[in-house]
Scaffold this motif. Structure first.
Motif, PDB file in Angstrom:
ATOM      1  N   SER A  76       1.087  -1.200   0.082  1.00  0.00           N
ATOM      2  CA  SER A  76      -0.005   0.116  -0.030  1.00  0.00           C
ATOM      3  C   SER A  76       0.880   1.264  -0.048  1.00  0.00           C
ATOM      4  CB  SER A  76      -0.934  -0.044   1.142  1.00  0.00           C
ATOM      5  OG  SER A  76      -0.212   0.192   2.445  1.00  0.00           O
ATOM      6  N   GLY A  77       0.046   2.249  -0.280  1.00  0.00           N
ATOM      7  CA  GLY A  77       0.971   3.587  -0.029  1.00  0.00           C
ATOM      8  C   GLY A  77       1.439   3.968   1.358  1.00  0.00           C
ATOM      9  N   LYS A  78       1.343   3.076   2.267  1.00  0.00           N
ATOM     10  CA  LYS A  78       1.601   3.404   3.577  1.00  0.00           C
ATOM     11  C   LYS A  78       3.097   2.685   3.741  1.00  0.00           C
ATOM     12  CE  LYS A  78      -2.639   3.278   5.921  1.00  0.00           C
ATOM     13  NZ  LYS A  78      -3.726   2.624   7.088  1.00  0.00           N
ATOM     14  N   THR A  79       3.734   2.149   2.827  1.00  0.00           N
ATOM     15  CA  THR A  79       5.076   1.744   2.952  1.00  0.00           C
ATOM     16  C   THR A  79       6.091   2.516   2.061  1.00  0.00           C
ATOM     17  OG1 THR A  79       4.611   0.472   0.864  1.00  0.00           O
ATOM     18  CG2 THR A  79       4.269  -0.769   2.734  1.00  0.00           C
ATOM     19  N   ILE A  80       5.513   3.843   1.525  1.00  0.00           N
ATOM     20  CA  ILE A  80       6.315   4.729   0.715  1.00  0.00           C
ATOM     21  C   ILE A  80       6.403   5.764   1.304  1.00  0.00           C
ATOM     22  CG2 ILE A  80       6.142   5.802  -1.478  1.00  0.00           C
ATOM     23  CD1 ILE A  80       6.070   2.913  -1.874  1.00  0.00           C
ATOM     24  N   ALA A  81       7.935   6.203   1.473  1.00  0.00           N
ATOM     25  CA  ALA A  81       8.353   7.345   2.151  1.00  0.00           C
ATOM     26  C   ALA A  81       9.112   8.426   0.887  1.00  0.00           C
ATOM     27  CB  ALA A  81       9.327   7.278   3.097  1.00  0.00           C
ATOM     28  N   PHE A  82       8.881   9.614   1.056  1.00  0.00           N
ATOM     29  CA  PHE A  82       9.518  10.801   0.023  1.00  0.00           C
ATOM     30  C   PHE A  82      10.691  11.118   0.568  1.00  0.00           C
ATOM     31  CE2 PHE A  82       4.940  10.768  -1.313  1.00  0.00           C
ATOM     32  CZ  PHE A  82       5.357  10.494  -2.816  1.00  0.00           C
TER      33      PHE A  82
END
Length: 391
Positions: A76-82
């Motif tokens: 999910s997007g919760k695993t993505i950091a910018f």
């Protein structure tokens, strides 16, 4: 060439001037991404920004996270950091692991310095051992990495595609082996993400970082990382800002409640203009399809090799097996040609002239046979004009 890729060419003004084959240095920005960036900047210029608009940008960033998760095959997007770039983001992995003197990490000699420097710094700081696998003709067999690991190995890292050789690593084989041995596996995907197909869950990648200004055709100053749910709780927090907490909008100064998503590794505001451009490129990637993009690029790489092999005094520097070929290729040419990037740019060609006798070619989905022909025809003509035998 599929019609859908042929139609993409009209979105790249740079192709009106050049056969653009320098995507491994800096990706070409499509007009629709430029338009999205400019629209945002024009609105900021004309209207300014109030707090609601600022909050909306965080919501938009979360939408882009979801797009990235789809691109990577993430949970999910919760695993993505910018973050700022792959180099900065990889510090999350290297510095976040619980490393001590006597531990070791496994890398290899042709990895990009953004990866190797991280470990060498920790070698100086903590006294860990950095074990380096040696390359054979630009290739790193998985077994050469596995053979260096032991019970004290705390991480293994690889670039998906090596910038200096074009070798595409078998991430699934490495990831599966690391998972079976409980060794965190970190990947730098800067030279592949957006061109070669990724599936971090199937490949059992624990951490992946990339910049967006190459194959994702974005702006410098933005990158993102994938952090697996399995690895995330194991990573120590080594940096803090106001945005790492669970409520980044209403957080109180002395309520340190960390986010339970990858956002906990974001220290502050994000480059909104770059996110708007990236979102447009990600829409296109999903529309074209990752499998088709990779197949198209590899077909062009095969065409390049056939054209090069037919010209005396030209050769491919590396000859990888099909499963290890990638979006990068390297051509050897006679030093007497006197080629440089300004010289080939004058001829309407953009590629990376790395040495007096070597060139790196980066092929993307908007390229076609005409770009390859323009490059090889130019090299062949130059060989003939400088006294070569082109029979």
């Amino acid at each position: 060439m599929s019609d859908k890729f042929r139609r993409e060419r009209r979105h790249y003004p740079v192709l009106e001037r050049y056969a653009y084959l320098d995507n491994a240095t800096t990706g070409a920005i499509p007009q629709y991404a430029c338009d999205a960036i400019c629209t945002y900047l024009q609105e900021r210029t004309r209207l300014g920004m109030d707090i609601d608009y600022y909050h909306d940008q965080w919501d938009f960033a979360d939408t882009v996270r979801d797009q990235i998760a789809e691109l990577l095959g993430a949970e999910s997007g919760k695993t993505i950091a910018f973050g700022q770039n792959a180099s900065t983001l990889f510090n999350i992995f290297c510095n976040g692991l619980d490393l001590h003197k006597g531990d070791n990490v496994v890398i290899y000699e042709t990895a990009f310095p953004a990866m190797t420097y991280q470990w060498l710094n920790l070698k100086e700081r903590l006294g860990i051992e950095v074990r380096v696998a040696h390359a054979e003709n630009g290739q790193i067999p998985c077994e050469s990495l596995f053979s260096l690991a032991d019970e004290h190995t705390k991480a293994m890292t690889a670039c998906f595609v090596d910038a200096g050789t074009g070798y595409r690593h078998d991430l699934k084989a490495i990831g599966s082996w690391c998972r079976a041995h409980n060794i965190p596996f970190g990947v730098d995907a800067t030279q592949a993400c957006g061109a070669m197909k990724l599936d971090v869950q199937d490949m059992q990648v624990d951490f992946l970082a990339t910049s967006v200004y190459k194959w994702l055709q974005g702006l410098q100053g933005l990158g993102f990382a994938y952090i697996s749910p399995k690895l995330m709780p194991r990573l120590k927090q080594y940096e803090m800002g106001w945005a790492n907490v669970s409520d980044r909008i209403n957080g109180k100064p002395f309520d340190l409640i960390m986010s339970d998503t990858a956002c906990r590794f974001e220290n502050g505001g994000l480059p909104a203009a770059a996110l708007y451009g990236l979102s447009e490129v990600l829409h296109t990637y999903q529309r074209l399809g990752g499998d088709d993009i990779q197949a198209h690029i590899l077909e062009l790489e095969d065409y390049l090799e056939k054209r090069v092999e037919a010209v005396p005094e030209l050769s491919m520097v590396y000859s990888h097996q099909p499963e290890h070929r990638s979006n990068l290729a390297f051509i050897s040419f006679p030093e007497r040609l006197g080629l440089s990037e300004p010289v080939i740019k004058q001829a309407g060609i953009r590629a990376r002239v790395q040495r007096k006798d070597r060139m790196r070619v980066g092929i993307h989905y908007f390229n076609d046979n005409s770009d390859i022909d323009r490059l090889v025809d130019y090299l062949q003509q130059h060989i003939e004009e400088t006294g070569g035998n082109a029979e």
